[in-house]
Design an enzyme around this catalytic site. Structure first.
Site, mmCIF file in Angstrom:
data_model
loop_
_atom_site.group_PDB
_atom_site.id
_atom_site.type_symbol
_atom_site.label_atom_id
_atom_site.label_comp_id
_atom_site.label_asym_id
_atom_site.label_seq_id
_atom_site.Cartn_x
_atom_site.Cartn_y
_atom_site.Cartn_z
ATOM 1 N N TYR A 144 18.173 -38.489 -8.194
ATOM 2 C CA TYR A 144 19.172 -37.501 -7.429
ATOM 3 C C TYR A 144 18.956 -36.181 -7.914
ATOM 4 C CZ TYR A 144 23.308 -35.478 -5.194
ATOM 5 O OH TYR A 144 24.332 -34.490 -4.439
ATOM 6 N N ASP A 238 13.763 -31.968 -13.375
ATOM 7 C CA ASP A 238 15.180 -31.637 -12.952
ATOM 8 C C ASP A 238 15.947 -31.702 -13.976
ATOM 9 O OD1 ASP A 238 17.386 -32.663 -10.265
ATOM 10 O OD2 ASP A 238 17.521 -31.365 -11.924
ATOM 11 N N LYS A 266 25.132 -27.355 -14.862
ATOM 12 C CA LYS A 266 26.091 -27.989 -15.346
ATOM 13 C C LYS A 266 26.407 -27.379 -16.929
ATOM 14 C CE LYS A 266 25.037 -32.316 -13.529
ATOM 15 N NZ LYS A 266 26.171 -33.107 -12.921
HETATM 16 P P1 KE4 Z 1 25.225 -29.860 -7.957
HETATM 17 O O1 KE4 Z 1 24.750 -29.353 -6.909
HETATM 18 O O2 KE4 Z 1 26.234 -31.100 -7.958
HETATM 19 O O3 KE4 Z 1 25.755 -28.829 -9.067
HETATM 20 O O4 KE4 Z 1 23.969 -30.733 -8.901
HETATM 21 C C1 KE4 Z 1 23.113 -31.306 -8.204
HETATM 22 C C2 KE4 Z 1 22.089 -32.102 -8.975
HETATM 23 C C3 KE4 Z 1 20.914 -32.047 -9.405
HETATM 24 N N1 KE4 Z 1 20.131 -32.606 -10.240
HETATM 25 C C4 KE4 Z 1 20.510 -33.448 -10.913
HETATM 26 C C5 KE4 Z 1 19.757 -34.150 -12.017
HETATM 27 C C6 KE4 Z 1 21.992 -33.955 -10.785
HETATM 28 O O5 KE4 Z 1 22.562 -34.870 -11.610
HETATM 29 C C7 KE4 Z 1 22.627 -33.133 -9.870
HETATM 30 C C8 KE4 Z 1 24.405 -33.601 -9.823
HETATM 31 N N2 KE4 Z 1 24.697 -34.496 -10.812
HETATM 32 C C9 KE4 Z 1 26.020 -35.237 -9.871
HETATM 33 C C10 KE4 Z 1 26.440 -36.411 -10.972
HETATM 34 N N3 KE4 Z 1 25.387 -37.527 -10.955
HETATM 35 C C11 KE4 Z 1 27.080 -34.371 -9.628
HETATM 36 C C12 KE4 Z 1 28.395 -35.227 -9.446
HETATM 37 C C13 KE4 Z 1 28.780 -35.089 -7.782
HETATM 38 O O6 KE4 Z 1 27.911 -35.125 -6.991
HETATM 39 O O7 KE4 Z 1 30.040 -34.647 -7.657
#
Ligand code: KE4
Length: 430
Positions: A144, A238, A266
């Site tokens: 993801y 990533d 994060k």
């Molecule tokens: P955000 O747009 O949610 O800040 O980041 C996206 C993203 C990009 N790359 C990786 C490897 C990530 O894990 C994420 C976001 N992680 C999720 C948790 N698995 C965010 C939680 C959510 O979607 O509410």
């Protein structure tokens, strides 16, 4: 455990916010029950609106490596707020955080701040396409990378939790340049390079946390690096989740494999909205206003968020023992859970790197998304509900990762293991 106030809050939220949440994975859909509404966090603990207290192993999906209301981060935010919230103009705070971030990675010379991981990845992909003049990208099933159109193809995390890893609303035209490969399977990547001579970048979570916790095999990353070099394709790590969670210096310091570009998020915001993408000078020189690849953001480099991130990363850099302490606590937890599961005949695969940990209820090793999908989702849902009842807050999806913060003590880990043992005992008694 009463959840009356959460139930009431959820009911009202659903009348105003789709699904009652502002990010789908929070809805508890894959584990059942209603989402717990949080009143506050303090140290290792969350307290919900019914007054129930939990040891938090989610930590806002990764950012809170120092737990809730860390004194130095809170102080830095309050200090920054006194000078204003946002200016839409450059500040010293951005340069200070950029200095810290770049100093932690051999692979990057420059970094651009944005407001989320999605934005960081979306921008990195555009930059890779602009730098190489190519259109195609390769991603891995189950990884993801945020919810930008081109990457919502067989995505993990919340996307797969709801069984729509490739979302409606994304025109086929927007994903026709997205090629799919299988994690830890170099032959599937070679196939992509046979199918397309126009691959700008390969993007991977080098330590995947969105199909459950699955680190890429070192050999696989080495072969991936070699393939990208042969084809003049950029390799993007990533590390929005694993950055500053698996180690201080990224997956490159663990595996010895260096990416061409890096995305972060994060932890670098210390709990405030910050994403970032970085690369060597020649790539970053393509980015506006220096170069032609456009990217922008009203709140990018927000000074309050920069202050939080700076306080967090400063603490991370100062405590040279921090990651080994966090990893030994994570290993203590996973080893204890594994022993408890085996004592009651529950099949479990379990792993930890740095402050990240994950487990699968599966008798076989889990190396990719297809393996992860063979796990016992029903048992995971029961586990989640049981542990919540006992005061332990785990990720509400098996396609996520757990985290240890510095606020989680050995005693809390022992208590968690005890609770898991009683869960497995209950399960074995049928
Ligand atoms: P955000 O747009 O949610 O800040 O980041 C996206 C993203 C990009 N790359 C990786 C490897 C990530 O894990 C994420 C976001 N992680 C999720 C948790 N698995 C965010 C939680 C959510 O979607 O509410």
């Amino acid at each position: 455990m009463s959840t009356q106030a959460s139930t009431k809050a959820f009911k009202e939220a659903q009348t105003l916010i789709p699904g009652g949440v502002n990010s789908p994975v929070r809805a508890f859909k894959s584990v059942g029950g209603i989402p717990i509404f949080i009143k506050e966090g303090e140290g290792a603990y969350l307290t919900d609106v019914d007054g129930n207290k939990y040891v938090d192993f989610v930590q806002s999906w990764g950012p809170l490596i120092f737990g809730h209301r860390d004194a130095s981060i809170e102080k830095a935010v309050i200090e920054a707020v006194k000078h204003g919230l946002s200016f839409g103009a450059p500040t010293l705070a951005e340069t200070e955080l950029a200095k810290l971030v770049v100093s932690c990675f051999d692979s990057i010379d420059k970094v651009r701040f944005v407001s989320s991981g999605t934005e960081a990845v979306m921008s990195a992909i555009r930059l890779a396409r602009g730098f190489t003049g190519r259109d195609d990208i390769v991603k891995f099933t189950g990884c993801y990378h945020g919810h930008s159109d081109a990457l919502l193809v067989e995505a993990g995390s919340g996307a797969v939790t709801f069984g729509n890893p490739s979302s409606p609303g994304v025109p086929a035209d927007f994903t026709k340049h997205t090629l799919l490969a299988d994690y830890n399977d170099i032959e599937s990547v070679k196939k992509c390079f046979e199918d397309s001579k126009n691959i700008a970048c390969v993007i991977i979570e080098p330590i995947a946390g969105n199909m459950g916790f699955i680190p890429a095999q070192k050999r696989f990353l080495e072969e991936l690096r070699a393939l990208c070099d042969i084809h003049g394709t950029l390799l993007i790590f990533d590390e929005v989740m694993s950055g500053f969670r698996a180690s201080l210096n990224g997956a490159e310091s663990i595996t010895g494999v260096k990416p061409d570009m890096l995305t972060l998020g994060k932890v670098i915001g210390g709990g405030m909205p910050v994403g970032a993408f970085g690369a060597r000078n020649e790539i970053m020189a393509m980015l506006s206003p220096e170069g032609p690849v456009y990217q922008a953001g009203t709140l990018s480099g927000n000074p309050v968020a920069m202050a939080a991130g700076f306080a967090a990363l400063t603490k991370l850099k100062e405590d040279t023992e921090l990651f080994s302490t966090l990893e030994s606590r994570a290993m203590k937890l996973v080893e204890g859970m594994k022993k408890a599961a085996q004592a009651y005949g529950v099949e479990i695969q379990i792993n930890a790197i740095g402050s990240m940990f994950g487990f699968f209820f599966n008798e076989n090793e889990v190396l990719n998304f297809a393996d992860a999908q063979t796990c016992d989702a029903e048992l995971f849902a029961k586990f989640h509900a049981y542990m919540l009842e006992k005061g332990f807050y785990f990720a509400c999806s098996l396609y996520e990762t757990g985290f240890i913060s510095t606020a989680v003590t050995d005693a809390m880990v022992d208590e968690t293991i005890k609770a898991t043992a009683s869960f497995f005992k209950e399960q074995s008694n049928g």
